[in-house]
Scaffold this motif. Structure first.
Motif, PDB file in Angstrom:
ATOM      1  N   LEU A  62       0.877  -1.363   0.065  1.00  0.00           N
ATOM      2  CA  LEU A  62       0.115   0.215  -0.053  1.00  0.00           C
ATOM      3  C   LEU A  62       0.809   1.362   0.079  1.00  0.00           C
ATOM      4  CD1 LEU A  62      -2.559  -0.968   2.699  1.00  0.00           C
ATOM      5  CD2 LEU A  62      -2.925  -0.913   0.075  1.00  0.00           C
ATOM      6  N   GLY A  63       2.013   1.048   0.683  1.00  0.00           N
ATOM      7  CA  GLY A  63       2.885   2.394   0.615  1.00  0.00           C
ATOM      8  C   GLY A  63       3.547   2.823  -0.613  1.00  0.00           C
ATOM      9  N   GLN A  64       3.682   1.421  -1.484  1.00  0.00           N
ATOM     10  CA  GLN A  64       4.272   1.657  -2.799  1.00  0.00           C
ATOM     11  C   GLN A  64       3.205   2.146  -3.820  1.00  0.00           C
ATOM     12  OE1 GLN A  64       5.946  -2.258  -3.589  1.00  0.00           O
ATOM     13  NE2 GLN A  64       7.469  -2.034  -2.263  1.00  0.00           N
ATOM     14  N   LEU A  65       1.905   1.835  -3.706  1.00  0.00           N
ATOM     15  CA  LEU A  65       0.838   2.151  -4.315  1.00  0.00           C
ATOM     16  C   LEU A  65       0.529   3.786  -4.099  1.00  0.00           C
ATOM     17  CD1 LEU A  65      -1.208  -1.117  -3.913  1.00  0.00           C
ATOM     18  CD2 LEU A  65      -0.367  -0.078  -6.336  1.00  0.00           C
ATOM     19  N   GLU A  66       0.761   4.135  -2.653  1.00  0.00           N
ATOM     20  CA  GLU A  66       0.618   5.491  -2.628  1.00  0.00           C
ATOM     21  C   GLU A  66       1.612   6.246  -3.280  1.00  0.00           C
ATOM     22  OE1 GLU A  66      -0.001   8.421   1.428  1.00  0.00           O
ATOM     23  OE2 GLU A  66       1.647   6.891   1.336  1.00  0.00           O
ATOM     24  N   GLY A  67       2.770   5.779  -3.360  1.00  0.00           N
ATOM     25  CA  GLY A  67       3.745   6.860  -4.041  1.00  0.00           C
ATOM     26  C   GLY A  67       3.730   6.727  -5.511  1.00  0.00           C
ATOM     27  N   GLU A  68       2.902   5.576  -5.941  1.00  0.00           N
ATOM     28  CA  GLU A  68       2.453   5.563  -7.517  1.00  0.00           C
ATOM     29  C   GLU A  68       1.342   6.502  -7.593  1.00  0.00           C
ATOM     30  OE1 GLU A  68       2.192   1.859  -9.036  1.00  0.00           O
ATOM     31  OE2 GLU A  68       4.118   1.200  -8.606  1.00  0.00           O
ATOM     32  N   GLY A  69       0.388   6.710  -6.631  1.00  0.00           N
ATOM     33  CA  GLY A  69      -0.626   7.645  -6.830  1.00  0.00           C
ATOM     34  C   GLY A  69      -2.183   6.956  -6.877  1.00  0.00           C
TER      35      GLY A  69
END
Length: 234
Positions: A62-69
């Motif tokens: 989820l943290g990575q997906l937040e970084g991707e927007g």
């Protein structure tokens, strides 16, 4: 897209990193497919059950997906799928307008007979999908058409950015669709772009591609939710 190197304080074993990547891709695919709707809250218990794993790798994904927007992580409220609104999609299209026409022109300048034949083959499948009213095939073949042009003379850094943005736009298209008049117009627009590529006419391809993207913007943006009054000038 490759992951950024982990900070020294947060280096994880290779197999765990692979798990994070797989989860990120699985959650992203579910967002694109509409399994998780825009603005939907992602509950940890439901994610653990759906993906059959523990909370720790899900938090990392989820943290990575937040970084991707793709998602927003709200203080004390958990994760929420990003709302796809007019202003956001307009911003993505502005980036696409800046990048794709010149990149398509570079490709057109060096396109070979083999490249042109490949584009015609994709276009044939695209036109058939329109004739059948197959929304999934329309979306996939349209994406393949644009990707194939840009891959003739690839700028890999730009393609990574465009691929990420096109995933958002593709998800939006699956939700809001193409009106019939736009689908009909896209067939001759694609054909004109291929014919200009066959002539290695970079100037014409840049002009045609910009107009092609602009017409899609003008058709889609007004149908999206949001109060953004801005519009894109041709």
């Amino acid at each position: 897209m490759t992951d950024a190197p982990a900070p020294a304080s947060r280096i994880v074993p290779f197999m765990q990193a692979t798990t994070y990547q797989r989860l990120r891709e699985a959650i992203r695919a579910d967002i694109v497919a509409g399994t998780f709707a825009p603005s939907e809250h992602l509950k940890m218990a439901a994610l653990v059950q759906r993906y059959g794993t523990s909370p720790a790798p899900i938090r990392e994904a989820l943290g990575q997906l937040e970084g991707e927007g793709w998602i927003e992580i709200l203080p004390n409220r958990g994760a929420r799928v990003r709302s796809i609104e007019r202003a956001f999609i307009r911003e993505l299209f502005e980036i696409r307008l800046a990048l794709e026409p010149p990149l398509a022109g570079y490709s057109a300048a060096v396109a070979t007979v083999s490249d042109i034949n490949a584009l015609w083959a994709i276009h044939k499948d695209y036109a058939a999908a329109i004739g059948q009213g197959n929304s999934a095939a329309i979306s996939s073949t349209n994406g393949a058409f644009h990707t194939s042009i840009l891959s003739i003379r690839p700028n890999r850094s730009a393609l990574v950015l465009l691929d990420q943005h096109n995933a958002f736009v593709g998800a939006t298209r699956r939700r809001f669709g193409f009106p019939d008049h736009r689908l009909a117009a896209m067939v001759p627009e694609h054909e004109a772009i291929i014919e200009a590529c066959a002539r290695n006419d970079a100037t014409a391809v840049r002009r045609l591609m910009r107009a092609h993207i602009q017409r899609s913007i003008d058709e889609l943006i007004p149908r999206l939710p949001g109060n953004d009054p801005d519009h894109l000038e041709s």
